[in-house]
Structures are given as structure tokens and as C-alpha cells.
Design an enzyme around this catalytic site. Structure first.
Site, short mmCIF file in Angstrom:
data_model
loop_
_atom_site.label_atom_id
_atom_site.label_comp_id
_atom_site.label_asym_id
_atom_site.label_seq_id
_atom_site.Cartn_x
_atom_site.Cartn_y
_atom_site.Cartn_z
N HIS A 134 0.86 -1.28 0.01
CA HIS A 134 -0.04 -0.09 0.02
C HIS A 134 0.86 1.19 -0.21
CE1 HIS A 134 -4.13 -1.93 0.58
NE2 HIS A 134 -3.08 -2.85 1.26
N ASP A 180 -0.70 -5.11 5.83
CA ASP A 180 -1.59 -5.87 5.23
C ASP A 180 -1.46 -5.99 3.91
OD1 ASP A 180 -2.32 -3.18 5.25
OD2 ASP A 180 -4.53 -3.83 4.53
N GLU A 181 -1.77 -7.08 3.23
CA GLU A 181 -2.08 -7.34 1.85
C GLU A 181 -0.66 -6.89 1.13
OE1 GLU A 181 -6.74 -6.58 1.04
OE2 GLU A 181 -5.27 -4.86 1.46
N SER A 182 0.60 -7.49 1.69
CA SER A 182 1.71 -6.94 1.09
C SER A 182 1.91 -8.01 0.00
CB SER A 182 2.74 -6.86 2.21
OG SER A 182 2.50 -5.91 3.09
N LEU A 183 1.28 -8.45 -0.85
CA LEU A 183 1.49 -9.61 -1.81
C LEU A 183 2.61 -9.49 -2.77
CD1 LEU A 183 -2.62 -9.48 -2.96
CD2 LEU A 183 -1.08 -10.83 -1.02
#
Length: 507
Positions: free
Chosen positions: A225, A306-309
Site C-alpha cells: 500500500h 496488510d496485503e503485502s502481496l
């Protein structure tokens, strides 16, 4: 004898014998100045009566507000009869919450107004009761944030989590890194205008929240993000890592896929990352959180996570360990989303925030429990219950549906915090937080529509006795009680969603 409607449900409420207290323009308010001012404002909004607070002691008929130390933190007592209404708080916050409850007790009686004869004893279940506002996807000005503070404080929330950075924009001025607002603050989802808070703006928000007994929890989301960081400081960011699904989503939005160094206006998540092995990244983190710590009197700084893809899992673990330690070394308590819970070396004071489902999937509960196993606590934000940006129904114009589809008011209410993560109890739970993500949320009216009445369900999960420990802690009671708040919310200018699930009172 029916009980008056109070939300969140108090620890104890007993209807007393005798007549109600008649409220009129001559009713005196004596006692604590700040509490008297808060009560005067809400009475005027609700009834049109212009009461005159006094700092003297109560004599005879009237409303008395006072602090009597000795009870549990934030607790209060209300005793009302025909002669007087006495509100006593164990501290200033408790007295403030007692005033909020009193404002809910005021009811129309014929051509006038009254407070029913009642005795209420009340204290919070959890110490942390939060709401989150995403000002990164769409920017919300100071006045909107202050209005949301008022709304949340009226339901006894005591923390405002501000999501200040994301792929679409950076929203806080920092002297140490001026390019963040110079180059990365002007855009938002869908090409809408961006914006940012000056240091004076942020100070105004913090001070206003404090006047309502709320702390501000600033979040700088990382290492994912972070596309906006790369717009301002491209040397700190990796190139976007895009899956076929992300590319397809971007195509469906009609917005170009993210490109390194260029502002991004879509809603794809998970493609961005900071450079994990570059020491310049940690200099950046030290600058950002160091300055933010000096601007934030509350105990918490949120590092996201979060969501550190787009970040290798081992690199992610190394990153959150170092970032949490930087925050801890500043004398602040780090908060991270639950993905960071099993990272070796995570600062042992780090609070976890769980955003998985009420019934966990994919091992999210195991990861979240890592914070507890590390000696810390959890904030519960189950997305399919308390994410306030979820649609009410499939055809609703605002909101998203990824969290197990639309979220009705009943589903927002019908969950129990101690049942979400196996192996934890109340002592492991710092509190409950209701996030409002802003992909589709542009205005205060949008916020009101999506938050109310579901925010009241989150308030009850955070404040009230556990499910089964109070006759009021059930859906049928809640829907009746929250429906009775309709006239108060309307008088306060809250544009709530008049859900058909709720039997709304009109006067």
C-alpha cells in the site's frame, strides 16, 4: 415497566418507581463545566431548549454532573427521578459517557420533554473502542473528521484510527519528507481531488478528539500500500508486481494499471512494496514515525502490514520486525494488521489488528494469535461484521461486497468478540474497531449512510457485557433500542440508513 433505550447496552439499567424528570427551559445544570457544555449542546439539538449550565453545586431540582474517583476507568452512574438527574463519572471520560447516555434518555412527553426515572450503572467491557476512517482512497477534510469524531464519541468510542497513506495518496504533512505531500497527495480513487492535512490540521484533529475523550491512532501503511511513497521518493519503492487478476481488475475499472512513479487512481491492492533490503527505507521509516510520534500524544502508531502481496514473505517478516522496533524505540506501542503476527523478531509490545472473517479462513486466526503468544493483545475488526464500507444489500449504491457479500445490520450485530479467535479470552483482547474504507465514500453523508446504524452494533460489541451476560445483548433488543435513537440521530444531523431491519421511532 419497560426500560428506556440505551445504546450501547449498559452494564445495569433498572427502571425506578415514581414520575419522570420534567425537562424544560428553566432546568438548571450544575457541575463539571465540560460535561455541562456537552449536555447543553445535545439538549438544544434534541429539544430546542437552551439550558444554562452553572459551575455551582446543585440545589433542589435540576441536573447534577460530577466526577467521583474510585470506580472503574470510564465508568459512570445515572440516577433520575422526578426531582433530579444525577450523573457521576469515575473520571472525566466516564462523566462524558454518562452525558451521552443521558442524551439518549430524553424523550418527548406530551408537549414537553422528560427523562424517565431510572438507575444506570455502566462501565466498558474493553479499553479500546475504535473507529477507522480511510482518508487515503478519498480525502476527507478536517470538518468531516471532526463530525465523525462527534458521532463516534456519542456511542462511547474512544479511538480514531486514521488511515493516512495508501497507493492512491499521502495525507499528512511532514517536514522531514516534504515531497510526500508536494508530489503524492493530489490524487484519489477515480480521479477525484486529493488533499492532505497540514501539521496544524492534524493538531486540530488531535485536540478535538481529546475534547471528546478520544485518541488519534495514525496509520502509515507499509511495506505494501505504498505506491504513493514511490511517487514522491521513487528510490524507496519496488516496481509494481501485478498478477493477471490485478491487471484484469484494473481493465474492468477503466483505469490504467499502476506504473512506477506515476500517481494511481484505481482500487487494485497488493501490488506495491518498499525496498526491504535498502537502509534508506529504514531511514525513511525513522523519519516518518519519529515526526509522527512527536505530533501524536496517544500511545499508538499503526504500521499497517496488510496485503503485502508484492513482498516476499521472508522479506515481509524482516521488514515488520524492524519497523515495529523503530516505533517501540520511540516510546510508542506499534499496531500492525494480523499478517504480521508470526514474524520472528516482531517487537513484543506490538498490538495485532485482525481483519479476517468472524469465522476465520486461511489460517488468519493462527497468524493473529501470534501477537497473543508474543505477550501482546488483539484489536478485533472482523470484516464481515464491522467493516462499515460493506454494502447493506447487493443493489446498494455505496460500498463493496468482498467480505462475504453484503453485511446486514443483523449480521453486523450477531457476533461475539471472544469467539472469533480460538484460544483467546477477554484478557487477550484490547478492543474492537469498526473500519470505514473509502473506495466509494466521498462525503460526510456517505459516511453517515454506511456507518449508521451498523456503527452502533460495533459500539455494543466493544462496550457492553458479553453476549449472554445481559438480557439486552441480543438482536431483538438491539434493533428496538437502536430504532428509538432515530429522532436523536436526526436532530444531530446524522443522515443514517433507515434500514428496514429496524423498527424506527419517528418522534
Amino acid at each position: 415497566m419497560s426500560l428506556p433505550s440505551v445504546v450501547p447496552a449498559p452494564s445495569s439499567i433498572v427502571a425506578a418507581d415514581g414520575a419522570a424528570f420534567a425537562l424544560d427551559a428553566d432546568t438548571p445544570i450544575q457541575g463539571a463545566r465540560d460535561a455541562a457544555a456537552a449536555l447543553t449542546a445535545v439538549v438544544h439539538a434534541r429539544t430546542g431548549l437552551a439550558l444554562s449550565p452553572s459551575t455551582g453545586s446543585a440545589t433542589g431540582r435540576g441536573i447534577e454532573l460530577s466526577v467521583t474517583p474510585g470506580g472503574a476507568a470510564e465508568s459512570y452512574r445515572i440516577e433520575a427521578d422526578a426531582a433530579s438527574v444525577v450523573v457521576t463519572g469515575a473520571d472525566a471520560a466516564g462523566l462524558f459517557y454518562g452525558v451521552q447516555t443521558l442524551s439518549q434518555l430524553i424523550a418527548r412527553k406530551g408537549d414537553g420533554w422528560s427523562v424517565p426515572a431510572v438507575v444506570i450503572e455502566d462501565a466498558p467491557r474493553f479499553a479500546y473502542r475504535g473507529v477507522m476512517l480511510d482518508v487515503a482512497r478519498h480525502f476527507h477534510p478536517v470538518e468531516t473528521v471532526k463530525a465523525y469524531i462527534d458521532r463516534a464519541a456519542g456511542l462511547k468510542f474512544n479511538a480514531l484510527h486514521l488511515h493516512l497513506s495508501d497507493d492512491q495518496g499521502w495525507r499528512i504533512q511532514l517536514d522531514s519528507r516534504p515531497k510526500l505531500t508536494e508530489l503524492a497527495s493530489g490524487t484519489a480513487v477515480g480521479g477525484d481531488p486529493g488533499g492532505f492535512y497540514t501539521k496544524a490540521d492534524y493538531r486540530e484533529i488531535v485536540e478535538y478528539a481529546a475534547s471528546r475523550h478520544m485518541i488519534v491512532v495514525p496509520e502509515i501503511d507499509m511495506p505494501g500500500h505504498t505506491h504513493a511513497v514511490g511517487v514522491a521518493y521513487p528510490e524507496l519503492a519496488e516496481a509494481p508486481v501485478l498478477t493477471d487478476q490485478m491487471t484484469e481488475q484494473a481493465r474492468g475499472e477503466g483505469i490504467a494499471a499502476p506504473v512506477a512513479g506515476a500517481p494511481y487512481e484505481g482500487t487494485v491492492v497488493g501490488f506495491s512494496s518498499l525496498k526491504i533490503h535498502d537502509e534508506a527505507t529504514y531511514d525513511f521509516i525513522s523519519d516518518v514515525f519519529g515526526e509522527l510520534a512527536g505530533m501524536t500524544p496517544g500511545p499508538y502508531l499503526h504500521l499497517g502490514g496488510d496485503e503485502s502481496l508484492g513482498t516476499d514473505p521472508h522479506d515481509f517478516a524482516e521488514f515488520v520486525a524492524r519497523a515495529s522496533s523503530i516505533i517501540a524505540d520511540l516510546g510508542k506501542t506499534p499496531i500492525a494488521w494480523h499478517e504480521a503476527g508470526d514474524a520472528p523478531g516482531l517487537a513484543d509490545t506490538t498490538i495485532g489488528q485482525y481483519w479476517g472473517f468472524v469465522t476465520p479462513t486461511g489460517g488468519m486466526d493462527v497468524t493473529a494469535k501470534g501477537f497473543v503468544d508474543n505477550g501482546a493483545q488483539l484489536i478485533l475488526s472482523p470484516a464481515d461484521a464491522v467493516y462499515l464500507d460493506m454494502k447493506y444489500s447487493a443493489d446498494a449504491p455505496l460500498g463493496l461486497t468482498w467480505a462475504n457479500g453484503p453485511t446486514s445490520v443483523e449480521r453486523a450485530y450477531s457476533w461475539e468478540p471472544s469467539d472469533v479467535i480460538s484460544g483467546i479470552d477477554d484478557s487477550d483482547i484490547l478492543g474492537v474497531e469498526a473500519p470505514m474504507w473509502s473506495e466509494t465514500i466521498r462525503t460526510l453523508d456517505d459516511i453517515d449512510e454506511m456507518a449508521f446504524p451498523r456503527i452502533a452494533a460495533a459500539a455494543e460489541a466493544a462496550w457492553s457485557p458479553a453476549t449472554g451476560r445481559s438480557d439486552l445483548r441480543n438482536w431483538q433488543s438491539f434493533r428496538q433500542r437502536v430504532g428509538d435513537l432515530g429522532p436523536l440521530w436526526k436532530s444531530l444531523g446524522i443522515h443514517f440508513h433507515a434500514s428496514e431491519e429496524i423498527p424506527w421511532t419517528t418522534e
